[in-house]
Design an enzyme around this catalytic site. Structure first.
Site, PDB file in Angstrom:
ATOM      1  CE  LYS A 191      -4.438  -1.927   1.845  1.00 54.43           C
ATOM      2  NZ  LYS A 191      -4.952  -1.922   2.937  1.00 54.43           N
ATOM      3  CG  ASP A 224      -7.779   0.226   4.001  1.00 52.76           C
ATOM      4  OD1 ASP A 224      -8.228  -0.676   2.698  1.00 52.76           O
ATOM      5  OD2 ASP A 224      -6.379   0.044   3.551  1.00 52.76           O
TER       6      ASP A 224
HETATM    7  P1  NDP Z   1       1.768  -4.376   5.490  1.00 46.04           P
HETATM    8  O1  NDP Z   1       2.891  -5.561   5.611  1.00 46.04           O
HETATM    9  O2  NDP Z   1       1.521  -2.900   4.859  1.00 46.04           O
HETATM   10  O3  NDP Z   1       1.650  -4.513   7.276  1.00 46.04           O
HETATM   11  C1  NDP Z   1       1.789  -5.681   8.189  1.00 46.04           C
HETATM   12  C2  NDP Z   1       2.018  -4.918   9.542  1.00 46.04           C
HETATM   13  O4  NDP Z   1       1.880  -6.246  10.506  1.00 46.04           O
HETATM   14  C3  NDP Z   1       2.839  -4.511  10.006  1.00 46.04           C
HETATM   15  O5  NDP Z   1       3.004  -3.822  10.980  1.00 46.04           O
HETATM   16  C4  NDP Z   1       3.293  -5.880  10.947  1.00 46.04           C
HETATM   17  O6  NDP Z   1       4.388  -5.643  11.593  1.00 46.04           O
HETATM   18  C5  NDP Z   1       2.862  -6.530  11.058  1.00 46.04           C
HETATM   19  N1  NDP Z   1       3.462  -7.925  10.904  1.00 46.04           N
HETATM   20  C6  NDP Z   1       3.618  -8.969  10.124  1.00 46.04           C
HETATM   21  N2  NDP Z   1       3.889 -10.177  10.582  1.00 46.04           N
HETATM   22  C7  NDP Z   1       3.641  -9.757  12.031  1.00 46.04           C
HETATM   23  C8  NDP Z   1       4.566 -10.737  13.095  1.00 46.04           C
HETATM   24  N3  NDP Z   1       4.550 -12.786  12.903  1.00 46.04           N
HETATM   25  N4  NDP Z   1       3.930 -10.187  14.346  1.00 46.04           N
HETATM   26  C9  NDP Z   1       3.639  -9.205  14.309  1.00 46.04           C
HETATM   27  N5  NDP Z   1       3.509  -8.380  13.176  1.00 46.04           N
HETATM   28  C10 NDP Z   1       3.651  -9.123  12.605  1.00 46.04           C
HETATM   29  O7  NDP Z   1      -0.037  -5.179   5.704  1.00 46.04           O
HETATM   30  P2  NDP Z   1      -0.820  -4.200   5.414  1.00 46.04           P
HETATM   31  O8  NDP Z   1      -1.088  -3.270   6.657  1.00 46.04           O
HETATM   32  O9  NDP Z   1      -1.931  -3.950   4.544  1.00 46.04           O
HETATM   33  O10 NDP Z   1      -2.430  -5.610   5.851  1.00 46.04           O
HETATM   34  C11 NDP Z   1      -2.331  -6.062   7.214  1.00 46.04           C
HETATM   35  C12 NDP Z   1      -3.053  -7.566   7.196  1.00 46.04           C
HETATM   36  O11 NDP Z   1      -4.479  -6.783   7.549  1.00 46.04           O
HETATM   37  C13 NDP Z   1      -3.882  -8.232   6.318  1.00 46.04           C
HETATM   38  O12 NDP Z   1      -3.736  -9.155   6.961  1.00 46.04           O
HETATM   39  C14 NDP Z   1      -4.496  -7.421   4.544  1.00 46.04           C
HETATM   40  O13 NDP Z   1      -5.567  -8.673   4.150  1.00 46.04           O
HETATM   41  C15 NDP Z   1      -5.460  -7.040   5.879  1.00 46.04           C
HETATM   42  N6  NDP Z   1      -6.321  -5.695   5.539  1.00 46.04           N
HETATM   43  C16 NDP Z   1      -8.075  -6.230   5.815  1.00 46.04           C
HETATM   44  C17 NDP Z   1      -8.513  -5.304   4.970  1.00 46.04           C
HETATM   45  C18 NDP Z   1     -10.523  -4.898   4.116  1.00 46.04           C
HETATM   46  O14 NDP Z   1     -10.885  -4.729   3.775  1.00 46.04           O
HETATM   47  N7  NDP Z   1     -10.847  -6.208   5.548  1.00 46.04           N
HETATM   48  C19 NDP Z   1      -8.376  -4.124   4.975  1.00 46.04           C
HETATM   49  C20 NDP Z   1      -6.634  -3.605   4.555  1.00 46.04           C
HETATM   50  C21 NDP Z   1      -6.173  -4.649   4.723  1.00 46.04           C
HETATM   51  P3  NDP Z   1       6.188  -4.688  10.722  1.00 46.04           P
HETATM   52  O15 NDP Z   1       5.828  -3.653  10.634  1.00 46.04           O
HETATM   53  O16 NDP Z   1       7.192  -5.400  12.240  1.00 46.04           O
HETATM   54  O17 NDP Z   1       6.876  -5.817  10.262  1.00 46.04           O
END
Ligand code: NDP
Length: 276
Positions: free
Chosen positions: A67, A104
């Site tokens: 994003k 979002d």
């Molecule tokens: P990003 O890749 O931008 O961000 C991922 C986030 O998850 C970061 O804060 C990352 O932390 C954290 N993370 C990843 N793995 C772990 C872990 N093992 N333990 C702790 N934290 C973790 O993804 P998005 O923000 O775009 O999406 C996040 C989720 O939200 C997805 O599952 C997506 O499908 C869902 N979503 C659903 C929507 C809907 O319409 N229902 C809309 C948007 C998103 P770090 O910074 O440390 O890597």
């Protein structure tokens, strides 16, 4: 005549319901379109997306982890995407330019408040994650009147950057995962991490939640399973996944592209019934 071309870009993407949702909306509105899910890594994201639009693509949804990159490659940006610095919708604008938008926050609040009936006003809220989706919903939670917003993220720097960007030090706090067991409980916990999507478990102490807590996972389907099971074992008042948010954000993107917002309730009921 070739059907209008749309796609969703993410990594992973196999779980995505977006193709099904957009096809159902299109049938509802009598529009013919093609909508595919494209798995693309971060290093190929820009070239693949540009190739899609140069090849006639009309619009794209963008999901984890692209994003911020989507926002970066656009030529024009809506106020909603500029405020949060990320985009989940890209559209072809005039003269081959790319326009970025973010649906979002609006989709999240519409599902949370109107469909799930959760009033966030005055609530102490814990936001798990500081990625694209967390940025998309953080400002909207504050706009809706949460009392405090505590952001916790695996990489503390991203949580601090989000808190700095919001710049509301009286309401917004940052905390480390290790500190969570000393924080007491929250009224609302929003999981905006992709941990479940990536098959990981979040280390969450049960003390974060109590009988008055509501939990919302932005992920849906299997990806939300771990967090929802944790919420259930913590005995929370209410817990749900992000299926409704997905439908609302998709309907907003559809309206942007086709000039008409489809009804989401019937499809929500059908998808919920299938998942049961
Ligand atoms: P990003 O890749 O931008 O961000 C991922 C986030 O998850 C970061 O804060 C990352 O932390 C954290 N993370 C990843 N793995 C772990 C872990 N093992 N333990 C702790 N934290 C973790 O993804 P998005 O923000 O775009 O999406 C996040 C989720 O939200 C997805 O599952 C997506 O499908 C869902 N979503 C659903 C929507 C809907 O319409 N229902 C809309 C948007 C998103 P770090 O910074 O440390 O890597």
């Amino acid at each position: 005549m070739t059907a209008l071309q749309f796609a969703v870009f993410g990594h992973p993407i196999g779980h995505s319901l977006s193709p099904r949702i957009h096809q159902a909306f299109a049938r509802q509105c009598g529009i013919e379109l093609e909508y595919r899910a494209v798995d693309v890594t971060a290093e190929n994201f820009e070239s693949v997306v540009r190739g899609f639009f140069e090849g006639g693509g009309r619009g794209a949804n963008v999901t984890s982890p692209h994003k911020a990159a989507a926002f970066g490659l656009a030529d024009e940006r809506s106020a909603a995407s500029t405020r949060v610095g990320t985009a989940n919708v890209l559209s072809r604008a005039a003269a081959g330019r790319l326009a970025a938008h973010n649906t979002d926050g609006d989709g999240f609040m519409r599902d949370l408040a109107e469909r799930q009936g959760i009033d966030v006003h005055g609530q102490d809220t814990l936001l798990l994650g500081a990625g694209g989706a967390a940025r998309g919903v953080a400002w909207h939670l504050l706009d809706a009147g949460v009392r405090t917003l505590t952001i916790v993220n695996r990489s503390p720097a991203a949580a601090a950057a989000l808190s700095d960007a919001i710049d509301e030090p009286a309401e917004v706090h940052v905390c480390c995962w290790d500190e969570l067991s000393t924080r007491g409980s929250y009224d609302l916990i929003v999981n905006a991490t992709s941990a479940g999507l990536l098959g990981a478990t979040l280390p969450l102490p049960l003390s974060l939640a109590g009988p008055g807590t509501a939990c919302y996972d932005l992920s849906y389907g299997e990806a939300a399973g771990g967090f929802l099971r944790w919420a259930s074992s913590a005995g929370v008042r209410y817990a749900c996944d992000g299926l409704g948010m997905l439908l609302e954000t998709a309907a907003d993107a559809f309206a942007l592209w086709h000039g008409r917002r489809p009804d989401t309730d019937e499809l929500y009921r059908a998808l919920r019934a299938q998942a049961a």
